[in-house]
Design a protein around this motif. Structure first.
Motif, PDB file in Angstrom:
ATOM      1  N   LYS A   1     -16.973 100.007-124.885  1.00  0.00           N
ATOM      2  CA  LYS A   1     -16.122  99.202-125.759  1.00  0.00           C
ATOM      3  C   LYS A   1     -16.643  97.773-125.865  1.00  0.00           C
ATOM      4  O   LYS A   1     -16.822  97.105-124.854  1.00  0.00           O
ATOM      5  N   PRO A   2     -16.863  97.296-127.075  1.00  0.00           N
ATOM      6  CA  PRO A   2     -17.222  95.884-127.228  1.00  0.00           C
ATOM      7  C   PRO A   2     -15.978  95.006-127.046  1.00  0.00           C
ATOM      8  O   PRO A   2     -14.844  95.493-127.057  1.00  0.00           O
ATOM      9  N   ARG A   3     -16.197  93.703-126.933  1.00  0.00           N
ATOM     10  CA  ARG A   3     -15.080  92.763-126.963  1.00  0.00           C
ATOM     11  C   ARG A   3     -14.451  92.772-128.358  1.00  0.00           C
ATOM     12  O   ARG A   3     -15.064  93.184-129.337  1.00  0.00           O
TER      13      ARG A   3
ATOM     14  N   THR B   1     -11.942  92.312-123.264  1.00  0.00           N
ATOM     15  CA  THR B   1     -12.727  92.904-122.172  1.00  0.00           C
ATOM     16  C   THR B   1     -13.616  94.008-122.722  1.00  0.00           C
ATOM     17  O   THR B   1     -13.179  94.826-123.532  1.00  0.00           O
ATOM     18  N   SER B   2     -14.868  94.034-122.283  1.00  0.00           N
ATOM     19  CA  SER B   2     -15.804  95.070-122.715  1.00  0.00           C
ATOM     20  C   SER B   2     -16.027  96.068-121.583  1.00  0.00           C
ATOM     21  O   SER B   2     -15.578  95.868-120.457  1.00  0.00           O
TER      22      SER B   2
ATOM     23  N   VAL C   1     -17.142  93.192-113.636  1.00  0.00           N
ATOM     24  CA  VAL C   1     -17.873  91.957-113.392  1.00  0.00           C
ATOM     25  C   VAL C   1     -17.204  90.871-114.227  1.00  0.00           C
ATOM     26  O   VAL C   1     -17.039  91.021-115.448  1.00  0.00           O
ATOM     27  N   ALA C   2     -16.786  89.793-113.528  1.00  0.00           N
ATOM     28  CA  ALA C   2     -16.053  88.711-114.184  1.00  0.00           C
ATOM     29  C   ALA C   2     -16.803  87.398-114.036  1.00  0.00           C
ATOM     30  O   ALA C   2     -17.253  87.049-112.949  1.00  0.00           O
ATOM     31  N   LYS C   3     -16.922  86.680-115.144  1.00  0.00           N
ATOM     32  CA  LYS C   3     -17.426  85.313-115.100  1.00  0.00           C
ATOM     33  C   LYS C   3     -16.226  84.387-115.178  1.00  0.00           C
ATOM     34  O   LYS C   3     -15.441  84.460-116.128  1.00  0.00           O
ATOM     35  N   ILE C   4     -16.057  83.553-114.143  1.00  0.00           N
ATOM     36  CA  ILE C   4     -14.879  82.698-114.082  1.00  0.00           C
ATOM     37  C   ILE C   4     -15.269  81.224-114.103  1.00  0.00           C
ATOM     38  O   ILE C   4     -16.381  80.851-113.724  1.00  0.00           O
TER      39      ILE C   4
ATOM     40  N   VAL D   1     -10.672  83.468-116.318  1.00  0.00           N
ATOM     41  CA  VAL D   1     -11.795  84.350-116.643  1.00  0.00           C
ATOM     42  C   VAL D   1     -12.357  83.979-118.011  1.00  0.00           C
ATOM     43  O   VAL D   1     -11.625  83.883-119.000  1.00  0.00           O
ATOM     44  N   MET D   2     -13.647  83.786-118.065  1.00  0.00           N
ATOM     45  CA  MET D   2     -14.316  83.497-119.327  1.00  0.00           C
ATOM     46  C   MET D   2     -14.900  84.759-119.963  1.00  0.00           C
ATOM     47  O   MET D   2     -15.014  84.850-121.193  1.00  0.00           O
ATOM     48  N   LYS D   3     -15.268  85.711-119.133  1.00  0.00           N
ATOM     49  CA  LYS D   3     -15.886  86.944-119.638  1.00  0.00           C
ATOM     50  C   LYS D   3     -15.625  88.049-118.631  1.00  0.00           C
ATOM     51  O   LYS D   3     -15.703  87.825-117.417  1.00  0.00           O
TER      52      LYS D   3
END
Length: 246
Positions: A71-73, A109-110, A137-140, A205-207
């Motif tokens: 799934k893409p964002r 979320t992808s 995996v989260a970029k915060i 969360v940014m990504k």
């Protein structure tokens, strides 16, 4: 479905129309007929000879199919959206079976999303009793301390819910950009689970991406791609969903 009788809600779910829980609501709401008669009693049993209608449509049993979708964002984990946004089945339009997502991924979320027309399989994977790893995996924004991150395992209260992670791992910290990349493992996935936990800690969360679901990963796929699960994968996932502490 065999000649032996089975509960009506189970038969509806197995047909791929909807989940068992939603099938139960359809029955209670008087939306289901068996042999022309409206059935509202849960637990009613039916056989292969019975004519079943849901919302006026005759139930036809399909062969079970199982898909893994990257799934893409900015895609809705649903079959339709009243705001006209892109939904997951827009990417799977050539599939003849009536498939639906197993659980959801947030709009932003992808990652891995499973789809099927096998209601029993879907319910098994979503049941909170069974501990299937879902790895994100989260970029915060920010660099949390070890003590703060330990709260993820202890549990964080948000809107009268206790949100917990099974495990976490710091993959990378970037002091210059004031950012951290975390690997977070969940067994259950409540609405915006990881985003809410991190917001409560003060690190938005940014990504976010779901990279693994049990034995399954995204190897060989790009956002928007999908593939059928192999019989071995289905068997392994079914085994995981029927054996505790697997």
């Amino acid at each position: 479905m065999t000649n032996t009788k089975e509960r009506l809600q189970k038969v509806i779910a197995q047909s791929g129309v909807t989940s068992r829980r939603k099938a139960e609501k359809l029955i209670v709401d008087g939306k289901v007929k068996v042999n022309g008669k409206v059935i509202t009693e849960l637990g009613t049993k039916v056989s292969t000879q019975d004519k079943i209608e849901v919302n006026g449509v005759r139930l036809e049993k399909e062969e079970p199919v199982y898909y893994l979708f990257y799934k893409p964002r900015e895609v809705i984990s649903s079959l339709k959206d009243d705001k006209g946004r892109t939904v997951v089945t827009d990417y799977l339009g050539d599939i003849p079976e009536r498939i639906y997502p197993i659980g959801r991924l947030d709009y932003d979320t992808s990652g891995i999303l499973l789809l099927t027309n096998d209601g029993t399989f879907a319910n098994q994977l979503m049941h909170p009793r069974y501990e299937i790893d879902k790895i994100y995996v989260a970029k915060i924004k920010g660099i949390p301390t070890k003590k703060e991150l330990q709260e993820l395992k202890k549990g964080i209260h948000s809107n009268n819910e206790l949100l917990k992670a099974v495990r976490y791992k710091v993959l990378e910290t970037d002091k210059r950009k004031n950012a951290t990349i975390l690997e977070i493992t969940l067994h259950e996935g409540k609405n915006r689970h990881i985003r809410r936990m991190m917001e409560e800690l003060g690190y938005p969360v940014m990504k976010l991406k779901r990279e693994k679901y049990g034995i399954l990963d995204l190897q060989g796929l790009q956002p928007g791609n999908f593939r059928r699960l192999t019989p071995h994968e289905v068997k392994k996932m079914r085994h995981s969903a029927t054996n505790e502490n697997c």
